[in-house]
Motif scaffolding. Structure first.
Motif, PDB file in Angstrom:
ATOM      1  N   ALA A  21      33.514  85.087 -10.704  1.00 54.45           N
ATOM      2  CA  ALA A  21      34.834  85.664 -10.965  1.00 54.45           C
ATOM      3  C   ALA A  21      35.225  85.469 -12.418  1.00 54.45           C
ATOM      4  O   ALA A  21      35.798  86.371 -13.044  1.00 54.45           O
ATOM      5  N   LEU A  22      34.919  84.307 -12.984  1.00 49.58           N
ATOM      6  CA  LEU A  22      35.234  84.081 -14.397  1.00 49.58           C
ATOM      7  C   LEU A  22      34.461  85.045 -15.293  1.00 49.58           C
ATOM      8  O   LEU A  22      34.992  85.572 -16.274  1.00 49.58           O
ATOM      9  N   ALA A  25      35.909  88.349 -15.337  1.00 47.00           N
ATOM     10  CA  ALA A  25      37.172  88.344 -16.076  1.00 47.00           C
ATOM     11  C   ALA A  25      36.957  88.307 -17.577  1.00 47.00           C
ATOM     12  O   ALA A  25      37.917  88.375 -18.337  1.00 47.00           O
ATOM     13  N   GLN A  72      44.617  81.823 -14.401  1.00 46.17           N
ATOM     14  CA  GLN A  72      44.961  82.912 -13.499  1.00 46.17           C
ATOM     15  C   GLN A  72      43.890  83.079 -12.415  1.00 46.17           C
ATOM     16  O   GLN A  72      44.209  83.281 -11.241  1.00 46.17           O
ATOM     17  N   VAL A  73      42.614  83.004 -12.809  1.00 41.23           N
ATOM     18  CA  VAL A  73      41.538  83.140 -11.822  1.00 41.23           C
ATOM     19  C   VAL A  73      41.579  81.991 -10.827  1.00 41.23           C
ATOM     20  O   VAL A  73      41.410  82.190  -9.620  1.00 41.23           O
ATOM     21  N   PHE A  77      41.992  82.300  -6.903  1.00 37.92           N
ATOM     22  CA  PHE A  77      40.766  81.982  -6.174  1.00 37.92           C
ATOM     23  C   PHE A  77      41.026  81.026  -5.009  1.00 37.92           C
ATOM     24  O   PHE A  77      40.417  81.156  -3.939  1.00 37.92           O
ATOM     25  N   ALA A 112      41.735  88.651 -14.811  1.00 37.40           N
ATOM     26  CA  ALA A 112      41.550  87.768 -13.672  1.00 37.40           C
ATOM     27  C   ALA A 112      41.666  88.534 -12.358  1.00 37.40           C
ATOM     28  O   ALA A 112      40.903  88.327 -11.408  1.00 37.40           O
ATOM     29  N   ALA A 115      38.571  90.702 -11.762  1.00 36.60           N
ATOM     30  CA  ALA A 115      37.389  89.917 -11.422  1.00 36.60           C
ATOM     31  C   ALA A 115      37.382  89.511  -9.960  1.00 36.60           C
ATOM     32  O   ALA A 115      36.335  89.489  -9.308  1.00 36.60           O
ATOM     33  N   LEU A 116      38.559  89.193  -9.410  1.00 32.28           N
ATOM     34  CA  LEU A 116      38.634  88.739  -8.024  1.00 32.28           C
ATOM     35  C   LEU A 116      38.732  89.893  -7.050  1.00 32.28           C
ATOM     36  O   LEU A 116      38.354  89.768  -5.892  1.00 32.28           O
TER      37      LEU A 116
END
Length: 409
Positions: A21-22, A25, A72-73, A77, A112, A115-116
């Motif tokens: 996820a990072l 992002a 934020q991620v 998460f 973020a 990415a998620l």
């Protein structure tokens, strides 16, 4: 901080998923950092949420500007996945609407979220909810919003779309007059050699006067681009721009040379020689290992003047100096080398992303040193700023404007 359930068996799986996820992002996280994160979490314990947060942040974040994206991620998460999906589906239309307004979402939050939410599927047994309708009239200006948006504030998808639009831009320039001539029926200068050759074939009789005009050729373009941490987002877009100028069939330029500098100077002209832009940028990353490093503008210009100036600046080349001007070294070296560079090229154009600020003022020592030397001073922070760059070769008004600011500050 709330306590977490014991999940030792899925520790590695959760951390690897979080790292993915990072990366989506926009953060660069290497394999060694993942191993360090797993070891750190295992050593610090993972019964509290704050243990996860600080252990992962210490091992996965290497730059201060990435802290907001990481935060934020992480916040998204560790929430309930179903809640995330419901929240996303309700916020996506709102984000599209807010993009048209002045206060748009922060780039860290958007990257973020993307990415998620990438690849999330619609739940089968999701309860009915109130549908949100978006006014279609707001979507017509999406392209215009993207053109005015700062590269640093763009999400991952917006950066990809901006890279496509950059390939449609052009940088017109007038050809240079050479010392050579070519025959012409409307020339103003007589072609003595052609007249004598014709007269020899006719026994010395001159029956027609031949004329000639000067030849013209396209000037070469040399870009010296800062790839330090503060210039990372803008440097990548400028590499797309240079590649487009090199390979565009309608380009008015001759040869296009590229150089990058952070802690050292690197010639990336061979990387730009790849016709495919993805291969070119991949090769560029291999040739420039100091990406997102420090900034030594004066030393980089010194090495360019010493090693490359005579090779690429002949025949009236135009130089694009792409940097924010935040010099960490001595300004005396910067002044001397920038002056030598300006004398060696046909024109020295400075592109600075700090012009995105309306209240910009040349307070930094490096900026105050370069301004009196360059021929023109322009921004490179958005698509529209690149589209307007053609004016740099037709006027020097911007230089006068910021030279006047030097007198004020």
């Amino acid at each position: 901080m709330q306590a977490l359930h014991e999940t030792e068996g899925r520790l590695v799986e959760n951390i690897v998923h979080f790292v993915r996820a990072l990366r989506k992002a926009g953060l660069k996280v290497g394999t060694s950092q993942v191993k360090s994160a797993i070891s750190a979490v295992a050593a610090a314990g993972f019964t509290q949420r704050e243990d996860y947060y600080y252990a992962l942040r210490a091992t996965l974040v290497s730059r201060p500007e990435h802290l907001e994206v990481f935060h934020q991620v992480f916040q998204m998460f560790w929430r309930d996945p179903e809640f995330l999906e419901r929240m996303v589906r309700s916020m996506l239309p709102l984000m599209q609407v807010m993009a048209q307004e002045e206060n748009s979402p922060k780039a860290a939050q958007k990257r973020a979220a993307e990415a998620l939410w990438d690849g999330a599927s619609e739940p089968q047994d999701q309860p009915e909810r109130e549908e949100i309708e978006v006014d279609a009239q707001l979507s017509w200006s999406q392209n215009e919003v993207l053109r005015n948006q700062d590269f640093e504030q763009m999400s991952v998808d917006e950066q990809a779309e901006a890279a496509k639009l950059i390939r449609t831009l052009s940088l017109p320039v007038s050809p240079l007059m050479t010392r050579r001539f070519k025959p012409s029926k409307i020339g103003r200068r007589p072609d003595t050699r052609a007249v004598l050759r014709r007269s020899l074939r006719k026994g010395g009789e001159i029956d027609q006067l031949s004329l000639k005009v000067p030849k013209h050729r396209p000037p070469n373009l040399v870009a010296i681009c800062d790839i330090s941490g503060s210039m990372s987002s803008y440097s990548r877009m400028m590499m797309h721009f240079l590649h487009a100028l090199k390979w565009s069939p309608t380009s008015d330029w001759g040869q296009v040379h590229g150089f990058t500098f952070g802690t050292r100077l690197t010639n990336v002209s061979r990387a730009l020689a790849h016709r495919d832009v993805d291969q070119a940028l991949e090769a560029l990353g291999r040739h420039a290992p100091d990406w997102q490093g420090g900034t030594r503008i004066g030393e980089a210009l010194f090495r360019f003047n010493r090693d490359w100036s005579r090779r690429v600046l002949g025949q009236g080349a135009v130089v694009l100096l792409i940097t924010d001007g935040l010099e960490r070294g001595e300004t005396d070296l910067l002044r001397a080398e920038a002056t030598r560079l300006a004398r060696s090229c046909h024109r020295l154009v400075w592109l600075n992303p700090l012009l995105r600020y309306d209240e910009f003022s040349p307070k930094a020592a490096g900026i105050r040193t370069l301004l009196p030397i360059v021929d023109s001073f322009h921004g490179c922070h958005s698509l529209n700023s690149l589209a307007d760059l053609g004016e740099a070769f037709a006027t020097s008004g911007d230089k006068k404007r910021y030279q006047d600011l030097l007198q004020v500050h």
